[in-house]
Design a protein around this motif. Structure first.
Motif, PDB file in Angstrom:
ATOM      1  N   UNK A 179       0.818  -1.207   0.000  1.00  0.00           N
ATOM      2  CA  UNK A 179       0.000   0.000   0.000  1.00  0.00           C
ATOM      3  C   UNK A 179       0.859   1.267   0.000  1.00  0.00           C
ATOM      4  N   UNK A 180       1.900   1.278   0.829  1.00  0.00           N
ATOM      5  CA  UNK A 180       2.667   2.508   1.015  1.00  0.00           C
ATOM      6  C   UNK A 180       3.964   2.541   0.232  1.00  0.00           C
ATOM      7  N   UNK A 181       4.436   1.386  -0.184  1.00  0.00           N
ATOM      8  CA  UNK A 181       5.740   1.327  -0.825  1.00  0.00           C
ATOM      9  C   UNK A 181       6.879   1.316   0.157  1.00  0.00           C
ATOM     10  N   UNK A 182       6.570   1.442   1.468  1.00  0.00           N
ATOM     11  CA  UNK A 182       7.610   1.389   2.485  1.00  0.00           C
ATOM     12  C   UNK A 182       7.881  -0.057   2.874  1.00  0.00           C
ATOM     13  N   UNK A 183       9.110  -0.401   3.222  1.00  0.00           N
ATOM     14  CA  UNK A 183       9.402  -1.755   3.647  1.00  0.00           C
ATOM     15  C   UNK A 183       8.621  -2.137   4.894  1.00  0.00           C
ATOM     16  N   UNK A 200       4.581  -3.549  -5.237  1.00  0.00           N
ATOM     17  CA  UNK A 200       4.822  -2.905  -6.520  1.00  0.00           C
ATOM     18  C   UNK A 200       6.195  -2.235  -6.487  1.00  0.00           C
ATOM     19  N   UNK A 201       7.166  -2.744  -7.240  1.00  0.00           N
ATOM     20  CA  UNK A 201       8.512  -2.162  -7.184  1.00  0.00           C
ATOM     21  C   UNK A 201       8.599  -0.762  -7.762  1.00  0.00           C
ATOM     22  N   UNK A 202       7.578  -0.353  -8.540  1.00  0.00           N
ATOM     23  CA  UNK A 202       7.617   0.996  -9.108  1.00  0.00           C
ATOM     24  C   UNK A 202       7.517   2.071  -8.031  1.00  0.00           C
ATOM     25  N   UNK A 203       7.106   1.704  -6.812  1.00  0.00           N
ATOM     26  CA  UNK A 203       7.002   2.677  -5.732  1.00  0.00           C
ATOM     27  C   UNK A 203       8.378   3.095  -5.206  1.00  0.00           C
ATOM     28  N   UNK A 204       9.318   2.165  -5.240  1.00  0.00           N
ATOM     29  CA  UNK A 204      10.647   2.510  -4.735  1.00  0.00           C
ATOM     30  C   UNK A 204      11.715   2.501  -5.831  1.00  0.00           C
ATOM     31  N   UNK A 205      11.353   2.153  -7.072  1.00  0.00           N
ATOM     32  CA  UNK A 205      12.320   2.110  -8.173  1.00  0.00           C
ATOM     33  C   UNK A 205      13.001   3.456  -8.436  1.00  0.00           C
ATOM     34  N   UNK A 219      20.093   6.128  -6.493  1.00  0.00           N
ATOM     35  CA  UNK A 219      21.247   5.560  -5.782  1.00  0.00           C
ATOM     36  C   UNK A 219      22.217   4.883  -6.748  1.00  0.00           C
ATOM     37  N   UNK A 220      21.674   4.109  -7.663  1.00  0.00           N
ATOM     38  CA  UNK A 220      22.500   3.369  -8.611  1.00  0.00           C
ATOM     39  C   UNK A 220      23.298   4.307  -9.506  1.00  0.00           C
ATOM     40  N   UNK A 221      22.655   5.360 -10.008  1.00  0.00           N
ATOM     41  CA  UNK A 221      23.342   6.290 -10.900  1.00  0.00           C
ATOM     42  C   UNK A 221      24.414   7.077 -10.169  1.00  0.00           C
ATOM     43  N   UNK A 222      24.107   7.577  -8.965  1.00  0.00           N
ATOM     44  CA  UNK A 222      25.078   8.356  -8.205  1.00  0.00           C
ATOM     45  C   UNK A 222      26.303   7.522  -7.842  1.00  0.00           C
ATOM     46  N   UNK A 255      13.498   9.206  -1.851  1.00  0.00           N
ATOM     47  CA  UNK A 255      12.792   9.092  -0.591  1.00  0.00           C
ATOM     48  C   UNK A 255      13.823   8.668   0.449  1.00  0.00           C
ATOM     49  N   UNK A 256      14.166   9.550   1.399  1.00  0.00           N
ATOM     50  CA  UNK A 256      15.229   9.224   2.361  1.00  0.00           C
ATOM     51  C   UNK A 256      14.973   7.946   3.143  1.00  0.00           C
ATOM     52  N   UNK A 257      13.709   7.704   3.535  1.00  0.00           N
ATOM     53  CA  UNK A 257      13.402   6.486   4.275  1.00  0.00           C
ATOM     54  C   UNK A 257      13.634   5.240   3.441  1.00  0.00           C
ATOM     55  N   UNK A 258      13.164   5.292   2.198  1.00  0.00           N
ATOM     56  CA  UNK A 258      13.396   4.153   1.303  1.00  0.00           C
ATOM     57  C   UNK A 258      14.894   3.959   1.069  1.00  0.00           C
TER      58      UNK A 258
END
Length: 509
Positions: A10-14, A99-104, A110-113, A227-230
């Motif tokens: 629902x939230x996309x949070x772990x 849904x991985x699109x919530x945190x993708x 992160x990956x690019x940086x 998203x800092x939490x993610x």
């Protein structure tokens, strides 16, 4: 087992649960995995045959051992950087539920940086790295080839979406386009006199095609966000995996570094060619399996019995497919290298039998690696890889001093077989995968490999080493192998018993 905090739907949070994506109905799931594995195997075989043919052309007509040595250094550094360029966070797209699109978007940022920072560091230190590895001429090649680190960091997210969905048919098309473009660029530049730099620009061109293809095949996945939490949760999940992956790549490539630093670029060229030849069966079988294995094991992680059955069957399949290729290349090493690459490359053949044994060990360890990642044993995996590297480095230097590239190859087999395999067996047993089931999965292929070796040793001298003689010996040896592994056919297809009959048991069917 370490806790994996998966994103809530629902939230996309772990959430608190370490659950993978929900286990689907067995029949439909197995069909999906088998279809993906089939496409992945076809893809890998076709590409490896193409790379094999390209390598023959380059070795015979365009590049010598010194150029191959420079390429080997650049390839080694690139692989090490790629093992950690996206900090392991992209695996959450495959492993976490919801849904991985919530945190993708956070994963992509992160990956690019991290990839950009790694490339900047490599660009600045390239002369030092090349000098330490015994190839000062590799500086420019390193700076160009490692542009693939940047490209790979961006392509990681759409690529993992394809892995999550078992979309190996689409990956085959993308990888095919990559091969056509990269090979064309490499060949054109090599014959124009660009030397090892031709590999670098070919790799950059091919990886650019992969990035474009993955974005088209997984539309809407290339979106940046934060998203800092993610990000904190993703880093807690990914950093141990990145560390284990970095250690695994160091284990796989420190041999090249040691050869270049102690024996010089010409010996490194011979070793790189032998190592690449030994990788044919490992890459063909292992890459096809690993594109499916992590996603498959992740779905089975909540059921120890299903995971144990799935792992033993997967191990049986990859070992059955790899053993005959390893035995053929080991038993017919010198005539094969001379026939394929020409007499100037025959010094590489001396290391090949040992490297084939190493390849067989490594393919089993890679499958165990994926299983341990899927079941959350990340800290134990770090310990295993760290132990492997710590034991391997001094053994490699000693082997190089005592017996050149052959000694390096022998040292790797000794460390992998005598130390690492028992540790992996212990780690798997902690996850419910017993030594007995692993032994049963490997029994028939190992028996078949022993029969093949006896046939090759018995026929090679009387028949000679001409092309027709090699074909005859190989055909007879393969026929003997097939007869030996026939009793395990139902097990490999997933029919009937969960364990194959052992060689000391009669096939009562």
């Amino acid at each position: 087992m370490d806790t994996v905090r998966a994103p809530d739907t629902e939230t996309g949070e772990p959430s608190e649960a370490p659950a993978p994506p929900a286990l689907p109905a067995t029949a439909s799931f197995e069909r999906k995995v088998r279809s993906a594995a089939r496409w992945s195997l076809i893809n890998t075989v076709v590409l490896r045959l193409g790379n094999f043919a390209t390598g023959i052309v380059l070795a015979r007509f365009a590049l010598g051992p010194a150029e191959w040595g420079v390429y080997g250094v650049a390839q080694t550094v690139l692989l090490v950087l790629l093992s950690a360029n996206e900090l392991g966070v992209s695996l959450a797209i495959v492993r976490w539920e919801g849904d991985p699109r919530r945190f993708a978007p956070t994963v992509l940022t992160l990956s690019t940086l991290s990839s950009a920072l790694l490339y900047v560091a490599l660009f600045a230190t390239a002369p030092t790295v090349a000098g330490l590895l015994g190839s000062p001429d590799a500086t420019g090649v390193l700076r160009v080839m490692c542009l693939c680190v940047l490209i790979g960091g961006v392509a990681a997210v759409p690529g993992q979406f394809l892995t999550r969905e078992f979309a190996q048919g689409k990956r085959m098309i993308i990888d095919g386009l990559n091969f056509v473009v990269s090979t064309s660029v490499t060949l054109l530049l090599a014959f124009a006199g660009w030397g090892a730099m031709s590999f670098a620009w070919g790799a950059v061109a091919g990886n650019t095609v992969t990035l474009i293809g993955c974005c088209l095949a997984a539309p809407g996945t290339l979106k940046y966000g934060w998203d800092p939490g993610q990000a904190r949760k993703l880093l807690r999940f990914g950093l141990p995996l990145a560390g284990a992956s970095l250690l695994a790549l160091a284990v796989a490539n420190v041999n090249t570094m040691v050869v270049g630093a102690t024996l010089g670029s010409v010996a490194l060229g011979f070793y790189v060619l032998a190592f690449n030849v030994s990788g044919w069966p490992v890459r063909i079988i292992s890459e096809a399996a690993r594109r499916v294995s992590f996603a498959g094991f992740s779905r089975l992680a909540d059921s120890p019995q299903a995971l144990a059955q799935g792992f033993s069957r997967a191990l049986g399949v990859v070992i059955t497919g790899t053993v005959p290729l390893c035995v053929l290349l080991a038993g017919l090493a010198e005539p094969s290298v001379r026939l394929i690459y020409g007499s100037q490359w025959t010094p590489a053949a001396a290391a090949l039998p040992w490297l084939m044994a190493l390849g067989l060990i490594r393919i089993a360890c890679e499958l165990a690696y994926d299983c341990m990642v899927a079941t959350g044993q990340r800290r134990l995996l770090l310990l295993v890889q760290g132990l492997w590297l710590a034991a391997l480095v001094p053994a490699l230097f000693l082997g190089a001093r005592l017996n050149g590239i052959v000694g390096v190859s022998q040292a790797q087999v000794l460390v992998a077989g005598g130390l690492v395999v028992p540790v992996f067996l212990y780690a798997l047993s902690r996850g419910g995968i017993g030594v007995r089931s692993i032994g049963r999965a490997c029994a028939w292929p190992f028996l078949g490999g022993a029969v093949m070796a006896a046939i090759i040793l018995g026929l090679e001298r009387p028949l000679g080493d001409g092309p027709l003689a090699l074909l005859a010996v190989g055909t007879i040896a393969l026929a003997g192998y097939v007869l030996c592994v026939l009793p395990s056919r139902d097990f490999l297809r997933g029919v009937g018993s969960d364990a194959p009959p052992r060689p000391d048991q009669q096939d009562m069917r």
